[in-house]
Enzyme design. Structure first.
Site, PDB file in Angstrom:
ATOM      1  N   ASN A  39      18.929 -57.477   9.060  1.00 54.84           N
ATOM      2  CA  ASN A  39      19.694 -58.601   8.543  1.00 54.84           C
ATOM      3  C   ASN A  39      20.065 -58.263   7.101  1.00 54.84           C
ATOM      4  O   ASN A  39      19.659 -57.229   6.556  1.00 54.84           O
ATOM      5  CB  ASN A  39      18.892 -59.911   8.635  1.00 54.84           C
ATOM      6  CG  ASN A  39      19.753 -61.138   8.383  1.00 54.84           C
ATOM      7  OD1 ASN A  39      20.882 -61.231   8.876  1.00 54.84           O
ATOM      8  ND2 ASN A  39      19.268 -62.079   7.591  1.00 54.84           N
ATOM      9  N   LYS A  40      20.835 -59.136   6.494  1.00 52.47           N
ATOM     10  CA  LYS A  40      21.316 -58.945   5.129  1.00 52.47           C
ATOM     11  C   LYS A  40      20.208 -58.460   4.197  1.00 52.47           C
ATOM     12  O   LYS A  40      19.076 -58.940   4.281  1.00 52.47           O
ATOM     13  CB  LYS A  40      21.894 -60.269   4.630  1.00 52.47           C
ATOM     14  CG  LYS A  40      22.455 -60.270   3.224  1.00 52.47           C
ATOM     15  CD  LYS A  40      23.517 -59.204   2.998  1.00 52.47           C
ATOM     16  CE  LYS A  40      24.638 -59.283   4.012  1.00 52.47           C
ATOM     17  NZ  LYS A  40      25.442 -58.041   4.076  1.00 52.47           N
ATOM     18  N   ARG A  55      32.710 -61.963   8.136  1.00 53.80           N
ATOM     19  CA  ARG A  55      31.383 -61.342   8.146  1.00 53.80           C
ATOM     20  C   ARG A  55      30.450 -62.232   8.932  1.00 53.80           C
ATOM     21  O   ARG A  55      30.798 -63.349   9.314  1.00 53.80           O
ATOM     22  CB  ARG A  55      30.871 -61.010   6.736  1.00 53.80           C
ATOM     23  CG  ARG A  55      31.338 -61.837   5.586  1.00 53.80           C
ATOM     24  CD  ARG A  55      30.953 -63.259   5.645  1.00 53.80           C
ATOM     25  NE  ARG A  55      29.516 -63.410   5.864  1.00 53.80           N
ATOM     26  CZ  ARG A  55      28.945 -64.457   6.414  1.00 53.80           C
ATOM     27  NH1 ARG A  55      29.691 -65.495   6.829  1.00 53.80           N
ATOM     28  NH2 ARG A  55      27.658 -64.536   6.585  1.00 53.80           N
ATOM     29  N   GLY A  56      29.246 -61.733   9.185  1.00 49.92           N
ATOM     30  CA  GLY A  56      28.319 -62.421  10.075  1.00 49.92           C
ATOM     31  C   GLY A  56      28.436 -61.770  11.437  1.00 49.92           C
ATOM     32  O   GLY A  56      29.546 -61.631  11.967  1.00 49.92           O
ATOM     33  N   ALA A  57      27.294 -61.376  12.021  1.00 52.71           N
ATOM     34  CA  ALA A  57      27.321 -60.555  13.232  1.00 52.71           C
ATOM     35  C   ALA A  57      28.152 -61.166  14.366  1.00 52.71           C
ATOM     36  O   ALA A  57      29.059 -60.501  14.886  1.00 52.71           O
ATOM     37  CB  ALA A  57      25.892 -60.252  13.676  1.00 52.71           C
ATOM     38  N   ARG A  82      32.156 -51.284  10.493  1.00 50.50           N
ATOM     39  CA  ARG A  82      30.825 -51.546   9.921  1.00 50.50           C
ATOM     40  C   ARG A  82      29.760 -51.062  10.912  1.00 50.50           C
ATOM     41  O   ARG A  82      29.848 -51.351  12.107  1.00 50.50           O
ATOM     42  CB  ARG A  82      30.641 -53.047   9.617  1.00 50.50           C
ATOM     43  CG  ARG A  82      31.651 -53.532   8.562  1.00 50.50           C
ATOM     44  CD  ARG A  82      31.243 -54.871   7.973  1.00 50.50           C
ATOM     45  NE  ARG A  82      30.075 -54.737   7.133  1.00 50.50           N
ATOM     46  CZ  ARG A  82      29.360 -55.787   6.693  1.00 50.50           C
ATOM     47  NH1 ARG A  82      29.696 -57.006   7.054  1.00 50.50           N
ATOM     48  NH2 ARG A  82      28.311 -55.594   5.917  1.00 50.50           N
ATOM     49  N   ASP A 140      21.595 -59.130  12.407  1.00 49.48           N
ATOM     50  CA  ASP A 140      22.747 -58.309  12.781  1.00 49.48           C
ATOM     51  C   ASP A 140      22.444 -57.361  13.929  1.00 49.48           C
ATOM     52  O   ASP A 140      23.350 -56.896  14.614  1.00 49.48           O
ATOM     53  CB  ASP A 140      23.248 -57.516  11.576  1.00 49.48           C
ATOM     54  CG  ASP A 140      23.833 -58.446  10.533  1.00 49.48           C
ATOM     55  OD1 ASP A 140      23.046 -59.064   9.779  1.00 49.48           O
ATOM     56  OD2 ASP A 140      25.066 -58.588  10.486  1.00 49.48           O
ATOM     57  N   GLN A 186      26.820 -64.501  -0.463  1.00 49.89           N
ATOM     58  CA  GLN A 186      27.151 -65.323   0.701  1.00 49.89           C
ATOM     59  C   GLN A 186      26.332 -66.619   0.725  1.00 49.89           C
ATOM     60  O   GLN A 186      26.768 -67.614   1.293  1.00 49.89           O
ATOM     61  CB  GLN A 186      26.897 -64.544   2.010  1.00 49.89           C
ATOM     62  CG  GLN A 186      27.818 -63.357   2.231  1.00 49.89           C
ATOM     63  CD  GLN A 186      27.231 -62.061   1.683  1.00 49.89           C
ATOM     64  OE1 GLN A 186      26.369 -62.082   0.794  1.00 49.89           O
ATOM     65  NE2 GLN A 186      27.700 -60.933   2.173  1.00 49.89           N
TER      66      GLN A 186
END
Lengths: 351, 351
Positions: free
Chosen positions: B250-251, B49-51, B92, B240, B199
Site C-alpha cells: 500500500n502507499k 490513482r487508487g488501485a 505503474r 494495491d 492524498q
C-alpha cells in the site's frame, strides 16, 4: 574535508544578528533583533530553533532586553530582568534549554548584585557569550564521545535538525556524524524531511551536503521501508528535554522513528548536552508538548495543500520512552541503557 | 447524511472524462482523454490513482486504445489489443488491479473471437462499464462487511486515500467508515496527510469533510503520538496488491503505521477487493515497488523545499507483513488473521 561551523548568531553593535532559518535553503538572510519582541518572535516563529540554539538566543535576548532599562538599585534591576526572562520563557514551552539559559542569566545577576548596574549588564553580555562558547565546546565533546559508536561505512538515519543551525557549533546528533567523518570514517545519512516545517530537508540535508557528506532525503513515512530494504546501522537524533528517567522529548516523529528502529533492531541514539536534562521531572509524561498553528500543516510556502477550515492536530514534539533509547550521548560521556540511576551517575546535579 | 459517490470517471462521446485528482482540493477540473497516451499519462501522473480506480481507468483506456484500430481479422485485432494493454500496463508497476483489469479485457476479447471486430469493440466497452459497475457493488459490500468492526464512537486512523476517488463508489477503507456512518454510528477519523503527494490531506480529508464526518488532519509522523495520547480504536487502510500469504502493498508509510499500531495494540485492518489479491506470488517480497521522481519530495506546488540536487529515495509503496494485519476486509467477507490458508478459503481462485 571542511566541516561546518555556521555563525548563525552573534551580538553586533548591541543588536542580535541571526540567520532567518525559515528561509533556508532558498535564501541565506541575516536579520537583526534590537528589542526583546523581535527575539521573542524569532524564537516563536522558528527563525531560531533547536534546543541549544534557543538557549543561546534567549541569553542574548536577555542582554538586549535589559540594555536600555534604567534601574536605581539591584532590586528594581532584577525585577526588570525577571520581566524580560519570563517574557522570553513564554516563547516556547518544550525545550528546557530555554529555561536553563534564562535561569543561568538570572543567577549570574544575583551573584553580582553588589556591583553597579552598568557592570552587571556587561557581565550578563559576557555570560551570554560564554553560553555560546561553552556550547561550541559541548558540541565537540558530544561528537568525540559519540563518534566511536559509528563504524567506518555506517549508514545513519536522522530526524529534524540537530546540527550547526541548532547549536553553537556543529550540532548534537550531527556532531556525532561530523566527528566520525573528521576521523576519516565514511558515513552515509538518510535525512527525514521532518514535517510539517521540513527542518530535515531544508536544514539537515543542506548542512550535510555542504559538508560533502553523502546524504539522501526521505519523507518521514519512508523510514520503516528504508530500514527494511537498506542497511541502516543506527538512528541518531537530538532532544529538547530529557526527564530524570531518560524519556526524551524531541521533534514530532522521533517517537515514531524509535518504535520503527526497535522493530528493525536498529540502535537508537539521542545526542544532547547536560543542559537538556530536566532532573526535576520524573518522566516524559510531565513534559509539556507545544501545539502549533494548523497553517503549518495545511499550507507550504503559502500554498494551500488541504481543504479550507479542516481540523488539524499539530503537536510540535513527542516523547520517546527511555526503553527505546540505546544510549544518550552527552558532553560528559555516553549514558548506556538510560534510566534514573545511570543518568544520575553522569549528569548528577545539573550545573 | 448524504454520503458521497463521486463520478470521477466515465466514457462520454468516445472519450474518457475524469477528474484531475492532482488539482484537488483547490480545483475540481475534468479532463478528457481521447487516446491511450493521455490515459497512460493520467495514470502515470496520478490524475487517476487508487488501485481499483486504476483498474477502471485502464479498462476504459483499452476501449479508447482500440477504438480507431482497423483489423481484418481477430488475430490482428488481438495483436493490436495486446499492444494497447501492454502499453497501459507499463504505466505503474505495483497495483495488481491494473493487470487484473487489462487481463480481463483481453479474456473478454478472446471469449468473443468469433464475433465481428466492431461487435467485439462494443463488448469491450460494455466490459469496461461492467468493471466500473461491479466495483460500485464491491465498495458497498466491503462497507457492509467491515462496518461492524467499528463500534459507535470509534476513532479511526487512515492513510492515503482509499475512498470515492480511488474506486467506483465510496471506497475500500473509507467504505468501512461511510457504511458505519450510514448505520448511524458516530465515527471520528484522523487522516495522515500522506507525503509526498498528500492524498490524505488533499483527497481523504476533503471527501470526509464533504460527507460531514469529523476528520482531523495530521502529518504522517504524528500517528504514533496520536495513538499514545488520544483514544484510537483502529487503523483502516486500502491496498494495491496482496500476496497469497497476506502481505499487503500500500502507499508508502502504511508499513510504518502498521508497526506503530502493533506497538500501541491498535487493530490494523486492510480493506480491498478480491481483485487486489495476487495469489501467484507467495509473499510481499515479490511485489515490485515503484520508485518515483525526486521532484515529488523536493518541491510542493512548484516551490522548492530542499537544497538543489539533493539525493532522494522516493519509494511510492511499502509492504505491510500479514503478521501486522488483524483482518483483511473484502467483498466476499472478512479474512481474520490473514495467512495463505485463510486467504485461499475466501478468495480461492480469483475470478
Amino acid at each position: 574535508m571542511p566541516l561546518p561551523t555556521i555563525e548563525w548568531i552573534g551580538v553586533v553593535d548591541g543588536r542580535i544578528k541571526l540567520i532567518d532559518q525559515t528561509l533556508l535553503p532558498n535564501e541565506l538572510k541575516y536579520v537583526y533583533c534590537d528589542d526583546i519582541e523581535s527575539i521573542y518572535n524569532a524564537i516563536k516563529t522558528l527563525m531560531v530553533r533547536g534546543a541549544p540554539a534557543i538557549g543561546i538566543a534567549a541569553a542574548m535576548g536577555t542582554v538586549i532586553g535589559i540594555k536600555n532599562k534604567n534601574a536605581v538599585n539591584f532590586e528594581s534591576f532584577f525585577k526588570q530582568l525577571k520581566e524580560v526572562t519570563s517574557y522570553l520563557g513564554s516563547s516556547r514551552p518544550t525545550a528546557v534549554n530555554l529555561f536553563w539559559s534564562l535561569k543561568r542569566m538570572e543567577d549570574t545577576a544575583l551573584r553580582n548584585s553588589d556591583k553597579p548596574i552598568s557592570e552587571i549588564k556587561d557581565i550578563l553580555l559576557n555570560e551570554a557569550k560564554t553560553i555560546l562558547e561553552e556550547d561550541k565546546e559541548i558540541c565537540r565533546k558530544i561528537g568525540e564521545n559519540g563518534e566511536n559508536l559509528l563504524e567506518d561505512g555506517s549508514c545513519v538515519i536522522t530526524h529534524c535538525n540537530a546540527g550547526g543551525l541548532a547549536t553553537g557549533d556543529y550540532g548534537t546528533a550531527l556532531a556525532v556524524i561530523f566527528a566520525a567523518v573528521e576521523k576519516g570514517k565514511n558515513i552515509r545519512v538518510y535525512a527525514d524531511e521532518t514535517r510539517p516545517l521540513l527542518q530535515g530537508s531544508r536544514l539537515t540535508a543542506w548542512e550535510l551536503k555542504n559538508a560533502g557528506i553523502d546524504v539522501t532525503l526521505i519523507c518521514d513515512n519512508m523510514a520503516a521501508h528504508t530500514m527494511k530494504t537498506k542497511k541502516i546501522d543506527c538512528v541518531v537524533v537530538g532532544s529538547d528535554r530529557i526527564a530524570a528517567n531518560g524519556d526524551a522529548a524531541n521533534k514530532i516523529g522521533t517517537y515514531s522513528l524509535s518504535i520503527i528502529a526497535k522493530e528493525h533492531n536498529v540502535p537508537f541514539y539521542v545526542a544532547a548536552p547536560a543542559s537538556t536534562f530536566d532532573l526535576s521531572i520524573v518522566s516524559g509524561d510531565e513534559i509539556p508538548i507545544e501545539e502549533r498553528s494548523p497553517d503549518e500543516v495545511t499550507s507550504i510556502s503559502g500554498n494551500k495543500i488541504a481543504p479550507d477550515d479542516i481540523k488539524v492536530f499539530n503537536p510540535a514534539f513527542d516523547i520517546t520512552p527511555a526503553s527505546n533509547i540505546k544510549a544518550i550521548i552527552t558532553e560528559r560521556g555516553v549514558i548506556n541503557s538510560p534510566n534514573t540511576e545511570n543518568i544520575k551517575n553522569i549528569i548528577g546535579n545539573k550545573p
